[in-house]
Design an enzyme around this catalytic site. Structure first.
Site, PDB file in Angstrom:
ATOM      1  N   GLN A   1      -7.934  -2.340  21.262  1.00  0.00           N
ATOM      2  CA  GLN A   1      -7.030  -2.040  22.380  1.00  0.00           C
ATOM      3  C   GLN A   1      -5.561  -2.358  22.115  1.00  0.00           C
ATOM      4  O   GLN A   1      -4.692  -1.626  22.568  1.00  0.00           O
ATOM      5  CB  GLN A   1      -7.501  -2.776  23.638  1.00  0.00           C
ATOM      6  CG  GLN A   1      -8.744  -2.147  24.216  1.00  0.00           C
ATOM      7  CD  GLN A   1      -9.137  -2.796  25.523  1.00  0.00           C
ATOM      8  OE1 GLN A   1      -8.297  -3.131  26.338  1.00  0.00           O
ATOM      9  NE2 GLN A   1     -10.424  -2.986  25.709  1.00  0.00           N
TER      10      GLN A   1
ATOM     11  N   HIS B   1     -10.169   9.692   9.585  1.00  0.00           N
ATOM     12  CA  HIS B   1      -9.772   9.402  10.969  1.00  0.00           C
ATOM     13  C   HIS B   1     -10.361  10.413  11.942  1.00  0.00           C
ATOM     14  O   HIS B   1     -10.607  10.103  13.095  1.00  0.00           O
ATOM     15  CB  HIS B   1      -8.244   9.390  11.104  1.00  0.00           C
ATOM     16  CG  HIS B   1      -7.632   8.098  10.625  1.00  0.00           C
ATOM     17  ND1 HIS B   1      -8.127   6.866  10.977  1.00  0.00           N
ATOM     18  CD2 HIS B   1      -6.564   7.863   9.829  1.00  0.00           C
ATOM     19  CE1 HIS B   1      -7.385   5.928  10.422  1.00  0.00           C
ATOM     20  NE2 HIS B   1      -6.451   6.500   9.709  1.00  0.00           N
ATOM     21  N   GLU B   2     -10.571  11.653  11.476  1.00  0.00           N
ATOM     22  CA  GLU B   2     -11.089  12.674  12.382  1.00  0.00           C
ATOM     23  C   GLU B   2     -12.619  12.646  12.487  1.00  0.00           C
ATOM     24  O   GLU B   2     -13.190  13.433  13.250  1.00  0.00           O
ATOM     25  CB  GLU B   2     -10.614  14.056  11.918  1.00  0.00           C
ATOM     26  CG  GLU B   2     -11.173  14.472  10.557  1.00  0.00           C
ATOM     27  CD  GLU B   2     -10.310  15.517   9.852  1.00  0.00           C
ATOM     28  OE1 GLU B   2      -9.212  15.155   9.379  1.00  0.00           O
ATOM     29  OE2 GLU B   2     -10.724  16.672   9.770  1.00  0.00           O
TER      30      GLU B   2
ATOM     31  N   GLN C   1       0.839  -1.204   0.000  1.00  0.00           N
ATOM     32  CA  GLN C   1       0.000   0.000   0.000  1.00  0.00           C
ATOM     33  C   GLN C   1       0.876   1.257   0.000  1.00  0.00           C
ATOM     34  O   GLN C   1       1.742   1.415   0.857  1.00  0.00           O
ATOM     35  CB  GLN C   1      -0.935   0.051   1.216  1.00  0.00           C
ATOM     36  CG  GLN C   1      -1.882   1.251   1.111  1.00  0.00           C
ATOM     37  CD  GLN C   1      -2.821   1.423   2.291  1.00  0.00           C
ATOM     38  OE1 GLN C   1      -2.387   1.806   3.368  1.00  0.00           O
ATOM     39  NE2 GLN C   1      -4.095   1.138   2.083  1.00  0.00           N
TER      40      GLN C   1
ATOM     41  N   TYR D   1      -6.402  10.622   4.316  1.00  0.00           N
ATOM     42  CA  TYR D   1      -4.987  10.842   3.986  1.00  0.00           C
ATOM     43  C   TYR D   1      -4.862  11.736   2.743  1.00  0.00           C
ATOM     44  O   TYR D   1      -5.876  12.152   2.174  1.00  0.00           O
ATOM     45  CB  TYR D   1      -4.267   9.488   3.804  1.00  0.00           C
ATOM     46  CG  TYR D   1      -4.094   8.758   5.125  1.00  0.00           C
ATOM     47  CD1 TYR D   1      -3.170   9.209   6.059  1.00  0.00           C
ATOM     48  CD2 TYR D   1      -4.872   7.654   5.444  1.00  0.00           C
ATOM     49  CE1 TYR D   1      -3.014   8.556   7.284  1.00  0.00           C
ATOM     50  CE2 TYR D   1      -4.733   7.007   6.672  1.00  0.00           C
ATOM     51  CZ  TYR D   1      -3.801   7.463   7.579  1.00  0.00           C
ATOM     52  OH  TYR D   1      -3.649   6.833   8.792  1.00  0.00           O
TER      53      TYR D   1
ATOM     54  N   ARG E   1      -7.981   2.464  -2.815  1.00  0.00           N
ATOM     55  CA  ARG E   1      -8.882   2.495  -1.653  1.00  0.00           C
ATOM     56  C   ARG E   1      -9.647   3.817  -1.688  1.00  0.00           C
ATOM     57  O   ARG E   1      -9.104   4.887  -1.411  1.00  0.00           O
ATOM     58  CB  ARG E   1      -8.099   2.326  -0.349  1.00  0.00           C
ATOM     59  CG  ARG E   1      -9.050   2.039   0.791  1.00  0.00           C
ATOM     60  CD  ARG E   1      -8.430   1.261   1.913  1.00  0.00           C
ATOM     61  NE  ARG E   1      -9.506   0.683   2.712  1.00  0.00           N
ATOM     62  CZ  ARG E   1      -9.396   0.323   3.961  1.00  0.00           C
ATOM     63  NH1 ARG E   1      -8.241   0.435   4.566  1.00  0.00           N
ATOM     64  NH2 ARG E   1     -10.415  -0.180   4.617  1.00  0.00           N
TER      65      ARG E   1
ATOM     66  N   GLU F   1      -9.806   7.423   4.247  1.00  0.00           N
ATOM     67  CA  GLU F   1      -9.510   7.655   5.667  1.00  0.00           C
ATOM     68  C   GLU F   1      -8.898   9.028   5.951  1.00  0.00           C
ATOM     69  O   GLU F   1      -8.265   9.238   6.984  1.00  0.00           O
ATOM     70  CB  GLU F   1      -8.600   6.535   6.215  1.00  0.00           C
ATOM     71  CG  GLU F   1      -9.365   5.419   6.917  1.00  0.00           C
ATOM     72  CD  GLU F   1      -9.998   4.428   5.938  1.00  0.00           C
ATOM     73  OE1 GLU F   1      -9.750   4.532   4.713  1.00  0.00           O
ATOM     74  OE2 GLU F   1     -10.774   3.568   6.389  1.00  0.00           O
TER      75      GLU F   1
HETATM   76  C1  FMN Z   1      -3.526  -1.502  13.513  1.00  0.00           C
HETATM   77  C2  FMN Z   1      -4.234  -1.010  12.295  1.00  0.00           C
HETATM   78  C3  FMN Z   1      -3.527  -0.303  11.329  1.00  0.00           C
HETATM   79  C4  FMN Z   1      -4.164   0.116  10.160  1.00  0.00           C
HETATM   80  N1  FMN Z   1      -3.413   0.711   9.175  1.00  0.00           N
HETATM   81  C5  FMN Z   1      -3.989   0.966   7.967  1.00  0.00           C
HETATM   82  C6  FMN Z   1      -3.196   1.416   6.884  1.00  0.00           C
HETATM   83  O1  FMN Z   1      -1.980   1.595   6.978  1.00  0.00           O
HETATM   84  N2  FMN Z   1      -3.836   1.642   5.700  1.00  0.00           N
HETATM   85  C7  FMN Z   1      -5.182   1.429   5.536  1.00  0.00           C
HETATM   86  O2  FMN Z   1      -5.697   1.615   4.432  1.00  0.00           O
HETATM   87  N3  FMN Z   1      -5.952   1.005   6.553  1.00  0.00           N
HETATM   88  C8  FMN Z   1      -5.394   0.755   7.753  1.00  0.00           C
HETATM   89  N4  FMN Z   1      -6.165   0.272   8.783  1.00  0.00           N
HETATM   90  C9  FMN Z   1      -7.624   0.112   8.583  1.00  0.00           C
HETATM   91  C10 FMN Z   1      -7.971  -1.311   8.134  1.00  0.00           C
HETATM   92  O3  FMN Z   1      -7.503  -1.547   6.809  1.00  0.00           O
HETATM   93  C11 FMN Z   1      -9.499  -1.538   8.139  1.00  0.00           C
HETATM   94  O4  FMN Z   1     -10.120  -0.615   7.303  1.00  0.00           O
HETATM   95  C12 FMN Z   1     -10.110  -1.413   9.525  1.00  0.00           C
HETATM   96  O5  FMN Z   1      -9.373  -2.143  10.470  1.00  0.00           O
HETATM   97  C13 FMN Z   1     -11.559  -1.926   9.520  1.00  0.00           C
HETATM   98  O6  FMN Z   1     -11.655  -3.198   8.982  1.00  0.00           O
HETATM   99  P1  FMN Z   1     -11.768  -4.542   9.901  1.00  0.00           P
HETATM  100  O7  FMN Z   1     -13.051  -4.401  10.682  1.00  0.00           O
HETATM  101  O8  FMN Z   1     -11.806  -5.658   8.909  1.00  0.00           O
HETATM  102  O9  FMN Z   1     -10.586  -4.560  10.785  1.00  0.00           O
HETATM  103  C14 FMN Z   1      -5.556  -0.129   9.973  1.00  0.00           C
HETATM  104  C15 FMN Z   1      -6.257  -0.808  10.962  1.00  0.00           C
HETATM  105  C16 FMN Z   1      -5.620  -1.256  12.102  1.00  0.00           C
HETATM  106  C17 FMN Z   1      -6.412  -2.025  13.125  1.00  0.00           C
HETATM  107  S1  SF4 Z   2      -9.601  -8.363  19.057  1.00  0.00           S
HETATM  108 FE1  SF4 Z   2      -7.477  -7.950  18.461  1.00  0.00          FE
HETATM  109  S2  SF4 Z   2      -7.546  -7.344  16.315  1.00  0.00           S
HETATM  110 FE2  SF4 Z   2      -9.616  -7.246  17.115  1.00  0.00          FE
HETATM  111  S3  SF4 Z   2      -9.821  -5.125  17.716  1.00  0.00           S
HETATM  112 FE3  SF4 Z   2      -9.196  -6.220  19.581  1.00  0.00          FE
HETATM  113  S4  SF4 Z   2      -6.966  -6.052  19.572  1.00  0.00           S
HETATM  114 FE4  SF4 Z   2      -7.641  -5.468  17.527  1.00  0.00          FE
END
Ligand code: FMN
Ligand code: SF4
Length: 378
Positions: free
Chosen positions: A320, A233-234, A81, A147, A195, A145
């Site tokens: 967390q 993010h905001e 990415q 950026y 994205r 997000e």
């Molecule tokens: C620790 C962490 C770091 C992330 N870093 C990025 C990133 O660098 N680029 C990005 O597009 N999304 C990033 N995300 C967002 C995830 O791609 C995703 O959109 C978000 O976690 C929600 O999807 P999920 O419910 O499947 O986790 C990050 C998410 C987490 C938890």
């Molecule tokens: S269960 Fe793990 S991956 Fe899922 S939100 Fe909590 S710390 Fe993050």
């Protein structure tokens, strides 16, 4: 099944690339078809944090090769990415479409000049070319997000009066130029994901008609797969925490899918196979991206495939140990799987059951005979 981008913190220091490779290899073993790395910046201005992970030199190529080789051994695909942080950058070199400070960084960004924008387009193209040299199967261009590219697309931040501002056609010019340059630099046989912010969830964010206009232009510019991004993010609207229902934003993905012919990927709060299956079966999306569920369980896909859904270690969306760590500049891991991102350090070994010695057996017999004897005697 695609593992979504997660910046774990391992990307930012060259000496952690061995650990990063082991982290991805474990998920490749677990059956994920394609994985997207955490955000890697195309230049210094795009750093997420001081000296954050970049792809703009030969030395970067060597580091990243460790990751691509480890993944390809297990027959999975890996995408890098490219993320330019814009005004979310936590450093004094931050830039943006307009000099408006973000509420999540103390650094006020500098407004990008036209020359600066043109150079950044070239930086994206060079970064993608180097990613190809490092063995990546493609790149994902981060446009959501909040950026940098999102900061150009939306008038929440883009207040420019030149060719890169104004209506949606002006605001998307930089973004479309980036995609065209990346396609030109990498050739046809290379995956380009984009994205896209399907809903910004901030004041003056783009409306659906504008998002559709951008999606169509990006398809024409050479994008292979369109990915979903939800909210800046905001944004004050929760988008990924436990209180958000599963697949809550999939309707926005489905709306975009109607207007483009390339595959469309759904994302956010999809964590169990039934939810993923329903989205694809009802035609709301062509592919599913999950991020945190693969931190919680590296072997999610194999378990789903083998009908062992009840054995999936489910992500509880608490944030967390993953996202909270990221925003504190710590390495991410997972509350329900502490091995995530510590694959080479927290190694569980099967221990053999210790053999009972002859002396131990005699001692047991002695105790039994004594207690039986005392029972008989009393
Ligand atoms: C620790 C962490 C770091 C992330 N870093 C990025 C990133 O660098 N680029 C990005 O597009 N999304 C990033 N995300 C967002 C995830 O791609 C995703 O959109 C978000 O976690 C929600 O999807 P999920 O419910 O499947 O986790 C990050 C998410 C987490 C938890
Ligand atoms: S269960 Fe793990 S991956 Fe899922 S939100 Fe909590 S710390 Fe993050």
């Amino acid at each position: 099944m695609v593992m979504g981008s997660m910046h774990t913190g391992l990307e930012d220091r060259f000496y952690n690339y061995g650990k990063l490779a082991a982290y991805f290899a474990e998920r490749a073993k677990g059956g994920v078809a394609m994985m997207i790395t955490g955000g890697i910046s195309p230049n210094r201005e795009g750093w997420l944090l001081p000296a954050g992970g970049t792809m703009n030199t030969k030395a970067d190529v060597i580091n990243h090769q460790r990751v691509t080789r480890a993944v390809h051994k297990h027959d999975s695909k890996i995408i890098m990415q490219i993320l330019h942080s814009g005004r979310y950058g936590y450093h004094p070199f931050a830039v943006s479409s307009s000099p408006i400070k973000s509420p999540i960084s103390p650094f006020k960004p500098r407004k990008m000049s036209i020359k600066n924008i043109e150079q950044t387009v070239k930086d994206y193209a060079r970064s993608a070319k180097l990613a190809k040299q490092a063995g990546y199967d493609g790149v994902e261009i981060m446009g959501s997000e909040g950026y940098l590219l999102n900061q150009f697309l939306s008038s929440h931040v883009n207040k420019r009066k030149d060719i890169y501002g104004g209506d949606i056609h002006g605001r998307m010019k930089f973004v479309v130029d980036v995609v065209k340059a990346v396609r030109e630099a990498t050739g046809e046989d290379f995956i380009i994901l984009f994205r896209l912010s399907v809903i910004d969830l901030v004041k003056d964010g783009n409306v659906m008609d504008e998002v559709i206009t951008v999606a169509k232009a990006l398809e024409e510019a050479g994008v292979t797969i369109m990915n979903t991004g939800i909210g800046w993010h905001e944004a004050r609207v929760p988008t990924i925490v436990t209180s958000v229902p599963r697949a809550a934003f999939v309707d926005f993905t489905a709306e975009i899918k109607k207007h483009i012919s390339i595959p469309m990927m759904a994302a956010n709060r999809i964590n169990m196979p039934e939810t993923a299956e329903e989205i694809v079966a009802t035609g709301q999306a062509d592919m599913i991206q999950m991020a945190r569920p693969f931190l919680a369980d590296a072997h999610w896909v194999n378990k789903a495939k083998n009908g062992q859904t009840d054995r999936i270690n489910t992500c509880i969306a608490c944030n967390q140990a993953c996202l909270d760590h990221t925003f504190e500049n710590k390495r991410s891991t997972c509350l329900v799987n502490p091995q995530a991102c510590y694959e080479t350090e927290l190694v569980y070994k099967k221990t053999k059951k210790p053999k009972k010695s002859r002396r131990h057996r005699w001692r047991c017999c002695w105790y039994v005979s004594r207690s039986c004897g005392s029972l008989t005697w009393s």
